[in-house]
Design an enzyme around this catalytic site. Sequence first.
Site, PDB file in Angstrom:
ATOM      1  N   GLU A 225     -82.717  -3.308  -9.626  1.00  0.00           N
ATOM      2  CA  GLU A 225     -83.282  -3.072  -8.289  1.00  0.00           C
ATOM      3  C   GLU A 225     -84.662  -3.702  -8.325  1.00  0.00           C
ATOM      4  O   GLU A 225     -85.585  -3.159  -8.932  1.00  0.00           O
ATOM      5  CB  GLU A 225     -83.410  -1.568  -8.011  1.00  0.00           C
ATOM      6  N   CYS A 260     -90.751  -1.379  -2.367  1.00  0.00           N
ATOM      7  CA  CYS A 260     -89.922  -2.572  -2.548  1.00  0.00           C
ATOM      8  C   CYS A 260     -89.472  -3.102  -1.200  1.00  0.00           C
ATOM      9  O   CYS A 260     -89.336  -4.296  -1.008  1.00  0.00           O
ATOM     10  CB  CYS A 260     -88.735  -2.263  -3.431  1.00  0.00           C
TER      11      CYS A 260
HETATM   12  P1  NAD Z   1     -92.472  -3.967 -13.777  1.00  0.00           P
HETATM   13  O1  NAD Z   1     -91.376  -4.969 -13.863  1.00  0.00           O
HETATM   14  O2  NAD Z   1     -93.842  -4.403 -14.183  1.00  0.00           O
HETATM   15  O3  NAD Z   1     -92.146  -2.693 -14.677  1.00  0.00           O
HETATM   16  C1  NAD Z   1     -90.983  -1.919 -14.467  1.00  0.00           C
HETATM   17  C2  NAD Z   1     -90.621  -1.191 -15.734  1.00  0.00           C
HETATM   18  O4  NAD Z   1     -90.250  -2.134 -16.733  1.00  0.00           O
HETATM   19  C3  NAD Z   1     -91.761  -0.365 -16.336  1.00  0.00           C
HETATM   20  O5  NAD Z   1     -91.239   0.870 -16.775  1.00  0.00           O
HETATM   21  C4  NAD Z   1     -92.221  -1.228 -17.488  1.00  0.00           C
HETATM   22  O6  NAD Z   1     -92.841  -0.510 -18.524  1.00  0.00           O
HETATM   23  C5  NAD Z   1     -90.912  -1.830 -17.947  1.00  0.00           C
HETATM   24  N1  NAD Z   1     -91.038  -3.067 -18.729  1.00  0.00           N
HETATM   25  C6  NAD Z   1     -92.015  -4.002 -18.658  1.00  0.00           C
HETATM   26  N2  NAD Z   1     -91.768  -4.991 -19.553  1.00  0.00           N
HETATM   27  C7  NAD Z   1     -90.632  -4.676 -20.190  1.00  0.00           C
HETATM   28  C8  NAD Z   1     -89.856  -5.276 -21.233  1.00  0.00           C
HETATM   29  N3  NAD Z   1     -90.227  -6.419 -21.793  1.00  0.00           N
HETATM   30  N4  NAD Z   1     -88.741  -4.682 -21.626  1.00  0.00           N
HETATM   31  C9  NAD Z   1     -88.315  -3.522 -21.064  1.00  0.00           C
HETATM   32  N5  NAD Z   1     -89.008  -2.882 -20.102  1.00  0.00           N
HETATM   33  C10 NAD Z   1     -90.156  -3.452 -19.665  1.00  0.00           C
HETATM   34  O7  NAD Z   1     -92.486  -3.441 -12.283  1.00  0.00           O
HETATM   35  P2  NAD Z   1     -93.425  -2.323 -11.615  1.00  0.00           P
HETATM   36  O8  NAD Z   1     -94.795  -2.868 -11.423  1.00  0.00           O
HETATM   37  O9  NAD Z   1     -93.286  -1.017 -12.290  1.00  0.00           O
HETATM   38  O10 NAD Z   1     -92.732  -2.154 -10.194  1.00  0.00           O
HETATM   39  C11 NAD Z   1     -93.023  -2.988  -9.120  1.00  0.00           C
HETATM   40  C12 NAD Z   1     -91.837  -3.862  -8.791  1.00  0.00           C
HETATM   41  O11 NAD Z   1     -90.664  -3.048  -8.641  1.00  0.00           O
HETATM   42  C13 NAD Z   1     -91.978  -4.580  -7.473  1.00  0.00           C
HETATM   43  O12 NAD Z   1     -91.510  -5.908  -7.599  1.00  0.00           O
HETATM   44  C14 NAD Z   1     -91.083  -3.781  -6.540  1.00  0.00           C
HETATM   45  O13 NAD Z   1     -90.639  -4.499  -5.418  1.00  0.00           O
HETATM   46  C15 NAD Z   1     -89.980  -3.385  -7.448  1.00  0.00           C
HETATM   47  N6  NAD Z   1     -89.232  -2.219  -6.956  1.00  0.00           N
HETATM   48  C16 NAD Z   1     -87.960  -2.402  -6.521  1.00  0.00           C
HETATM   49  C17 NAD Z   1     -87.237  -1.318  -6.010  1.00  0.00           C
HETATM   50  C18 NAD Z   1     -85.844  -1.494  -5.494  1.00  0.00           C
HETATM   51  O14 NAD Z   1     -85.176  -0.474  -5.284  1.00  0.00           O
HETATM   52  N7  NAD Z   1     -85.349  -2.699  -5.270  1.00  0.00           N
HETATM   53  C19 NAD Z   1     -87.846  -0.062  -5.964  1.00  0.00           C
HETATM   54  C20 NAD Z   1     -89.142   0.084  -6.427  1.00  0.00           C
HETATM   55  C21 NAD Z   1     -89.835  -1.010  -6.920  1.00  0.00           C
END
Ligand code: NAD
Length: 453
Positions: A225, A260
């Site tokens: 997502e 999002c």
């Molecule tokens: P992010 O990708 O920075 O982090 C998300 C998660 O991934 C965190 O828990 C982080 O610690 C983990 N992570 C980071 N690097 C990793 C790795 N190498 N391996 C495994 N896990 C890792 O995103 P964010 O800043 O937390 O969230 C914002 C983004 O999420 C925006 O792009 C937003 O649009 C999206 N989002 C989408 C939805 C949806 O339903 N489509 C909902 C909420 C947020």
Amino acid sequence: MKIINPATNTVIKELAPETKESVTNKINLLKEGQREWQAVPVADRLKVILRFGELVQANLEELAALLTLETGKPIQQAINEIRGAHSRLVHLEKNTEKWLSPEVMTEGATREHIEYEPLGVIANISAWNFPYNVGYNVFLYALVAGNAVCYKPSEFATLTGLKFEELLLEAGVPENVFSTFIGAGEVGQYLLEADLDGYFFTGSYATGVYIATQVAAKLVPVQLELGGKDPLYVMDDVADVKQAAINAAEGAFYNNGQSCCAVERIYVQEAIYDAFVSAFIEEVKGYKMGDPTSLDTFIGPVTRPQQIDLILSQMEDALISGAELRTGGYKVEGAGNFITPTVLTGVNHQMRLMKEESFGPIIGIQRVKNDAEALQLMGDTEYGLTAAVFSRDKDRARAVLEKLPVGTVYWNCCDRVSPAVPWSGRKHSGLGATLGYQGIRAFVQPKSYHLRD
Ligand code: NAD
């Protein structure tokens, strides 16, 4: 690991992140626990999950205050999120048994039926912006289906993640069926390296692609997502231009634009463009920004400090290319990640602002001649999460919405999620679906039985 209050930049708490060893130990326990949890009847698993929902509602004020403390979400919006997320429990209560029960497909000499088995132990790597909504979409649905869950909250919503664990266990989820994994990306990486049965990720496109690539060879389900650059088109036949502007502004700036499915681009048909823009700016100028613990605050700090530089750089890029700054446009001096809600007009698709996800309190409004031009611009994106049209004419709106490669479309509404229908992104917005019956079935795998006496 320091947990920081984004409204003051002070440290709230320090926690020790997981190590590779602690991750392995927890996963081994979850594997044992999952086998027993799978044997618990669906109706009993559901009861436990519903009890969790009751506990959350009973502790709503304390939980909302914690969410505000660690993410900066204005307290009223924190309360709204926790109340709104409860709709997932109502959805599960009504639908779980229906969608997880065996299905008889043929009768006769050879009888065929399907049983739905849990995936096993799954990873839920989550985001911070709506930890209740996006967390519930995965871990509650996974648990009720008989899986054990490795829940990795975002490092920006850790304390809320720990509360989920505390309340799930209090509700009756066995200790070795749900575990919280504290830490940032490197702890997520340990989960990717582990032998798990599914990966359910909410976050950015970049991390999502990385995760999908890392776990590809395991051939287990991967759901993503991801982000969006969601367009809203306001047609010239809207019943009330001012109201359309108020609703559009809320879609863009609710949760400080950190949704999002926030409205990230607005196209307005030329006959109403000037009236719409002035009503929109008036509305945004009226937003109260400040202390997120005040009930009347609408704009709090952005959660991640690095987002401020991204937003300001998108703004600078647009201004250099001729955009006009109509309100906002600066970081507030002093402590806290506060940036004024920012509106630009005279924008176009050569500007990063109209192409890259902003995920913060900034919006560009572009004038369009007709539906064909709006459709072309709305589709000019790598993302495919949602798209919205405001119009009095349902057929005219539909003619635009049905052509867009997105998972969700809105007519006269925007920036909303409902458990009744699947939540899914296309293109760079994701893979697979949560919510709806698809979101229940996402956490099971079918086993086909062919039976002959
Ligand atoms: P992010 O990708 O920075 O982090 C998300 C998660 O991934 C965190 O828990 C982080 O610690 C983990 N992570 C980071 N690097 C990793 C790795 N190498 N391996 C495994 N896990 C890792 O995103 P964010 O800043 O937390 O969230 C914002 C983004 O999420 C925006 O792009 C937003 O649009 C999206 N989002 C989408 C939805 C949806 O339903 N489509 C909902 C909420 C947020």
